[in-house]
Motif scaffolding. Structure first.
Motif, PDB file in Angstrom:
ATOM      1  N   SER A   1      -5.839 -13.424  -0.273  1.00 36.00           N
ATOM      2  CA  SER A   1      -6.593 -13.225  -1.511  1.00 36.00           C
ATOM      3  C   SER A   1      -6.973 -11.756  -1.652  1.00 36.00           C
ATOM      4  O   SER A   1      -6.957 -10.987  -0.691  1.00 36.00           O
ATOM      5  CB  SER A   1      -7.855 -14.098  -1.529  1.00 36.00           C
ATOM      6  OG  SER A   1      -8.768 -13.655  -0.522  1.00 36.00           O
TER       7      SER A   1
ATOM      8  N   ARG B   1      -5.723 -18.351  12.056  1.00 39.64           N
ATOM      9  CA  ARG B   1      -5.278 -19.470  11.216  1.00 39.64           C
ATOM     10  C   ARG B   1      -6.375 -20.507  11.029  1.00 39.64           C
ATOM     11  O   ARG B   1      -6.550 -21.070   9.966  1.00 39.64           O
ATOM     12  CB  ARG B   1      -4.036 -20.125  11.854  1.00 39.64           C
ATOM     13  CG  ARG B   1      -2.831 -19.217  11.890  1.00 39.64           C
ATOM     14  CD  ARG B   1      -2.124 -19.159  10.556  1.00 39.64           C
ATOM     15  NE  ARG B   1      -1.513 -20.437  10.237  1.00 39.64           N
ATOM     16  CZ  ARG B   1      -0.317 -20.840  10.697  1.00 39.64           C
ATOM     17  NH1 ARG B   1       0.365 -20.051  11.524  1.00 39.64           N
ATOM     18  NH2 ARG B   1       0.167 -21.995  10.358  1.00 39.64           N
TER      19      ARG B   1
ATOM     20  N   ASP C   1     -13.995 -26.463  10.859  1.00 43.50           N
ATOM     21  CA  ASP C   1     -13.307 -25.190  10.649  1.00 43.50           C
ATOM     22  C   ASP C   1     -14.252 -24.260   9.887  1.00 43.50           C
ATOM     23  O   ASP C   1     -14.594 -24.527   8.728  1.00 43.50           O
ATOM     24  CB  ASP C   1     -12.014 -25.404   9.863  1.00 43.50           C
ATOM     25  CG  ASP C   1     -11.146 -24.144   9.806  1.00 43.50           C
ATOM     26  OD1 ASP C   1     -11.622 -23.069  10.230  1.00 43.50           O
ATOM     27  OD2 ASP C   1     -10.002 -24.230   9.325  1.00 43.50           O
TER      28      ASP C   1
ATOM     29  N   LYS D   1     -13.788 -14.938   7.207  1.00 42.11           N
ATOM     30  CA  LYS D   1     -12.841 -14.189   6.382  1.00 42.11           C
ATOM     31  C   LYS D   1     -12.634 -14.900   5.052  1.00 42.11           C
ATOM     32  O   LYS D   1     -12.827 -16.114   4.945  1.00 42.11           O
ATOM     33  CB  LYS D   1     -11.504 -14.029   7.114  1.00 42.11           C
ATOM     34  CG  LYS D   1     -10.860 -15.355   7.511  1.00 42.11           C
ATOM     35  CD  LYS D   1      -9.716 -15.175   8.496  1.00 42.11           C
ATOM     36  CE  LYS D   1      -8.487 -14.612   7.839  1.00 42.11           C
ATOM     37  NZ  LYS D   1      -7.309 -14.636   8.744  1.00 42.11           N
ATOM     38  N   HIS D   2     -12.248 -14.134   4.049  1.00 37.51           N
ATOM     39  CA  HIS D   2     -11.875 -14.708   2.767  1.00 37.51           C
ATOM     40  C   HIS D   2     -10.510 -15.386   2.903  1.00 37.51           C
ATOM     41  O   HIS D   2      -9.789 -15.189   3.878  1.00 37.51           O
ATOM     42  CB  HIS D   2     -11.814 -13.605   1.706  1.00 37.51           C
ATOM     43  CG  HIS D   2     -13.134 -12.945   1.440  1.00 37.51           C
ATOM     44  ND1 HIS D   2     -14.109 -13.529   0.667  1.00 37.51           N
ATOM     45  CD2 HIS D   2     -13.637 -11.751   1.861  1.00 37.51           C
ATOM     46  CE1 HIS D   2     -15.159 -12.723   0.603  1.00 37.51           C
ATOM     47  NE2 HIS D   2     -14.903 -11.641   1.335  1.00 37.51           N
ATOM     48  N   ARG D   3     -10.156 -16.174   1.923  1.00 35.79           N
ATOM     49  CA  ARG D   3      -8.878 -16.899   1.947  1.00 35.79           C
ATOM     50  C   ARG D   3      -7.722 -15.928   2.175  1.00 35.79           C
ATOM     51  O   ARG D   3      -7.622 -14.886   1.554  1.00 35.79           O
ATOM     52  CB  ARG D   3      -8.687 -17.670   0.638  1.00 35.79           C
ATOM     53  CG  ARG D   3      -7.403 -18.512   0.583  1.00 35.79           C
ATOM     54  CD  ARG D   3      -7.367 -19.334  -0.686  1.00 35.79           C
ATOM     55  NE  ARG D   3      -7.534 -18.502  -1.864  1.00 35.79           N
ATOM     56  CZ  ARG D   3      -6.536 -17.811  -2.450  1.00 35.79           C
ATOM     57  NH1 ARG D   3      -5.316 -17.858  -1.935  1.00 35.79           N
ATOM     58  NH2 ARG D   3      -6.776 -17.085  -3.524  1.00 35.79           N
ATOM     59  N   GLU D   4      -6.864 -16.288   3.136  1.00 36.21           N
ATOM     60  CA  GLU D   4      -5.742 -15.436   3.527  1.00 36.21           C
ATOM     61  C   GLU D   4      -4.905 -15.046   2.314  1.00 36.21           C
ATOM     62  O   GLU D   4      -4.486 -15.888   1.516  1.00 36.21           O
ATOM     63  CB  GLU D   4      -4.854 -16.162   4.548  1.00 36.21           C
ATOM     64  CG  GLU D   4      -3.699 -15.342   5.076  1.00 36.21           C
ATOM     65  CD  GLU D   4      -4.149 -14.247   6.027  1.00 36.21           C
ATOM     66  OE1 GLU D   4      -3.476 -13.202   6.071  1.00 36.21           O
ATOM     67  OE2 GLU D   4      -5.153 -14.434   6.722  1.00 36.21           O
TER      68      GLU D   4
ATOM     69  N   GLU E   1      -9.834 -10.902   0.635  1.00 34.86           N
ATOM     70  CA  GLU E   1      -9.448 -10.754   2.037  1.00 34.86           C
ATOM     71  C   GLU E   1      -8.782  -9.407   2.259  1.00 34.86           C
ATOM     72  O   GLU E   1      -9.042  -8.707   3.238  1.00 34.86           O
ATOM     73  CB  GLU E   1      -8.507 -11.899   2.437  1.00 34.86           C
ATOM     74  CG  GLU E   1      -8.097 -11.905   3.903  1.00 34.86           C
ATOM     75  CD  GLU E   1      -6.691 -11.374   4.127  1.00 34.86           C
ATOM     76  OE1 GLU E   1      -6.333 -11.141   5.291  1.00 34.86           O
ATOM     77  OE2 GLU E   1      -5.958 -11.171   3.136  1.00 34.86           O
TER      78      GLU E   1
ATOM     79  N   GLY F   1     -14.061 -19.864   6.759  1.00 38.43           N
ATOM     80  CA  GLY F   1     -14.640 -19.257   5.569  1.00 38.43           C
ATOM     81  C   GLY F   1     -15.856 -18.387   5.866  1.00 38.43           C
ATOM     82  O   GLY F   1     -16.244 -17.560   5.033  1.00 38.43           O
TER      83      GLY F   1
ATOM     84  N   ASN G   1      -8.470 -11.101  11.675  1.00 43.75           N
ATOM     85  CA  ASN G   1      -7.817 -10.689  10.437  1.00 43.75           C
ATOM     86  C   ASN G   1      -7.025  -9.407  10.600  1.00 43.75           C
ATOM     87  O   ASN G   1      -6.927  -8.613   9.663  1.00 43.75           O
ATOM     88  CB  ASN G   1      -8.858 -10.502   9.327  1.00 43.75           C
ATOM     89  CG  ASN G   1      -8.260 -10.681   7.944  1.00 43.75           C
ATOM     90  OD1 ASN G   1      -7.207 -11.288   7.785  1.00 43.75           O
ATOM     91  ND2 ASN G   1      -8.923 -10.138   6.938  1.00 43.75           N
TER      92      ASN G   1
ATOM     93  N   LYS H   1     -16.565 -10.464   7.755  1.00 42.32           N
ATOM     94  CA  LYS H   1     -15.929 -11.026   6.560  1.00 42.32           C
ATOM     95  C   LYS H   1     -15.675  -9.959   5.508  1.00 42.32           C
ATOM     96  O   LYS H   1     -14.632  -9.966   4.842  1.00 42.32           O
ATOM     97  CB  LYS H   1     -16.811 -12.146   5.993  1.00 42.32           C
ATOM     98  CG  LYS H   1     -16.201 -12.861   4.797  1.00 42.32           C
ATOM     99  CD  LYS H   1     -17.045 -14.070   4.394  1.00 42.32           C
ATOM    100  CE  LYS H   1     -16.398 -14.821   3.232  1.00 42.32           C
ATOM    101  NZ  LYS H   1     -17.153 -16.051   2.893  1.00 42.32           N
TER     102      LYS H   1
END
Length: 501
Positions: free
Chosen positions: A442, A411, A431, A437-440, A445, A434, A403, A385
């Motif tokens: 951001s 996704r 899901d 990875k951080h929010r796509e 990320e 989180g 990522n 992450k």
């Protein structure tokens, strides 16, 4: 008078199984069970009966537990039965509880770091007044497993309720298919079936992991990720993706792990055929059987970064003709799978700086070699992450999987929701993106990926390319020359493959 001669040794398989959370194993539920299955770092009871009364003033009784055929300090526990024995989580001990003429009741304590496996027992008796000895070899199996219920065990899970899902649940789901049509495929892990623990022992022996390393969940899960595929060492499953399955079983026909492991144990040959979800299903069976918390993870739109650049690269000539290979890595080109399935396993990581314990990613599907073999992980999810690729193992590869520097990689990352099973729908879908990875898009990320680039020698060689992509995502412009762009252009589609890896 001769030394004591053993008549019977008994370890109360069913009675010990309940406090050790092993009561679900079929082997301890036979009418007269002969297999003992307990967990390390936790006492278990036994009894030994001799052919004559025990004389506390003269008789000496020694228990010798051994793992493997070449005992060492780590794979042998030798102790005398004593009333004043004091249990210690770091050493073997055997406390004498009661004596009834020729029958002795006792409790054995094992180290919390003990190598797991099928241990043997030898009872040695002699007298203080004579050097003569009697030796008795106990012929029944004694399995000692990881203990995620014990706070001192490296596999300990603080929320013990989750162990019902990640160790004790023998039915689950694997999410397969492209993102728009993905569905949960039920999978029977069957880790408590009588054939599974013997198959696990055979696997570990075939993998040739030293017995003294079998108490380390890091080394064990890395070995499991290697031996579930057959690429290096005649492991469990042969991977195949070309649709030609006439001489074996098509991957889509498997519905559980037990038949696969039973066939592997019986034939001692690789089982044809598997793909990513089959590999992952077998890994979860093996890990849960041994006491390592495990879950199956499905990554929808998954990158395969073959050259460690943390990107999915397409190469073009100066006349804009696409190359079908990576000129810097002739062995393979980058690609994107509609979905890919691997595993998370739970453990502390005392070998790493604080903060990297918990879920760790391992991948048994053979894609890239790691330290010269087809194995992957355990890679801490926290390191993935944050883009910290300097910690072991294979964080760089897993970071790219979820990522890689392409907008639509990773996704959704799905696993089964604890305590829920929906055979007809998706109410049991969780899901966990989180956690990976951080929010796509951001800043966090982007920073995580750039952290990965900063510490990757291969990725640093194309760092200007990453900076260009970062500027584009932030609405800026890339100042690279046209010639450099032609060499390092990334396709927005990548190499879209159908199916799973």
């Amino acid at each position: 008078m001769e030394p004591l001669q053993v008549d019977v040794v008994h370890f109360y398989p069913k009675e010990n199984a309940e406090p050790h959370n092993t009561l679900k194993f079929e082997a301890v539920n036979d009418e007269n069970p002969t297999t003992t299955i307990v967990r390390r770092g936790q006492p278990f009871n036994g009894v030994v009966r001799f052919t004559r009364p025990y004389d506390d003033n003269d008789d000496i009784v020694q228990l010798v537990f051994t793992l493997g055929d070449k005992p060492s300090m780590d794979t042998q526990g030798s102790m005398y039965l004593k009333y004043d024995s004091v249990p210690d989580i770091h050493s073997w001990s055997a406390k004498l509880l009661d004596v009834q003429e020729n029958t002795l009741s006792f409790v054995v304590s094992t180290p919390v770091t003990l190598p797991v496996g099928c241990w043997t027992l030898r009872v040695v008796t002699r007298q203080k007044s004579s050097p003569a000895r009697q030796i008795y070899d106990f012929e029944q199996d004694i399995y000692i497993l990881f203990n995620p219920w014990n706070p001192d065990d490296q596999t300990y899970m603080e929320d013990k309720s989750l162990l019902q899902e990640y160790v004790e649940n023998d039915v689950g789901k694997v999410w397969v298919g492209p993102i728009k049509t993905t569905r949960g495929k039920p999978w029977f892990y069957g880790q408590f079936d009588a054939v599974v623990l013997p198959a696990c022992m055979f696997m570990l022996d075939r993998a040739d992991i030293p017995f003294h390393q079998r108490g380390d969940p890091v080394k064990m899960t890395r070995t499991i990720s290697r031996i579930v595929n057959s690429n290096d060492d005649a492991g469990v499953l042969v991977g195949r993706w070309d649709g030609e399955y006439e001489d074996g079983t098509a991957p889509s026909e498997w519905t559980g792990s037990v038949e696969i492991l039973a066939q592997y144990l019986e034939t001692q040959q690789e089982v044809p055929y598997g793909q990513c979800w089959v590999f992952a299903g077998v890994v979860t069976t093996v890990c849960r059987a041994l006491g390592i918390p495990s879950r199956v993870v499905s990554n929808l739109v998954s990158a395969h970064d073959a050259n460690s650049s943390l990107t999915v690269d397409k190469y073009y000539t100066e006349t804009m003709e696409e190359l079908e290979f990576d000129p810097n890595n002739p062995q393979g080109a980058d690609s994107i799978w509609n979905y890919h399935v691997w595993n998370d396993v739970w453990m502390a990581r005392p070998d790493l700086p604080p903060g990297y314990g918990g879920w760790q990613a391992i991948d048994a599907t053979p894609q890239e070699t790691s330290s010269g073999m087809y194995q992957c992980g355990p890679a801490p999810l926290e390191a993935i992450k944050q883009g910290v690729i300097g910690v072991g193992h294979d964080v760089e590869f897993m970071l790219a999987s979820v990522n890689a520097d392409l907008m639509r990689i990773g996704r959704m990352i799905l696993t089964k929701k604890p305590f829920v099973f929906d055979p007809l729908g998706d109410e049991d879908r969780q899901d966990i993106i989180g956690e990976y990875k951080h929010r796509e898009g951001s800043a966090s990320e982007r920073m995580a990926l750039m952290n990965g680039v900063r510490y990757s020698e291969r990725a640093k060689s194309s760092e200007s390319h990453h900076q260009c992509l970062l500027q584009r995502r932030q609405g800026g412009h890339c100042q690279k020359s046209r010639r450099e762009n032609l060499r390092w252009t990334k396709s927005t589609r990548g190499d879209q493959r159908s199916g799973a890896s």
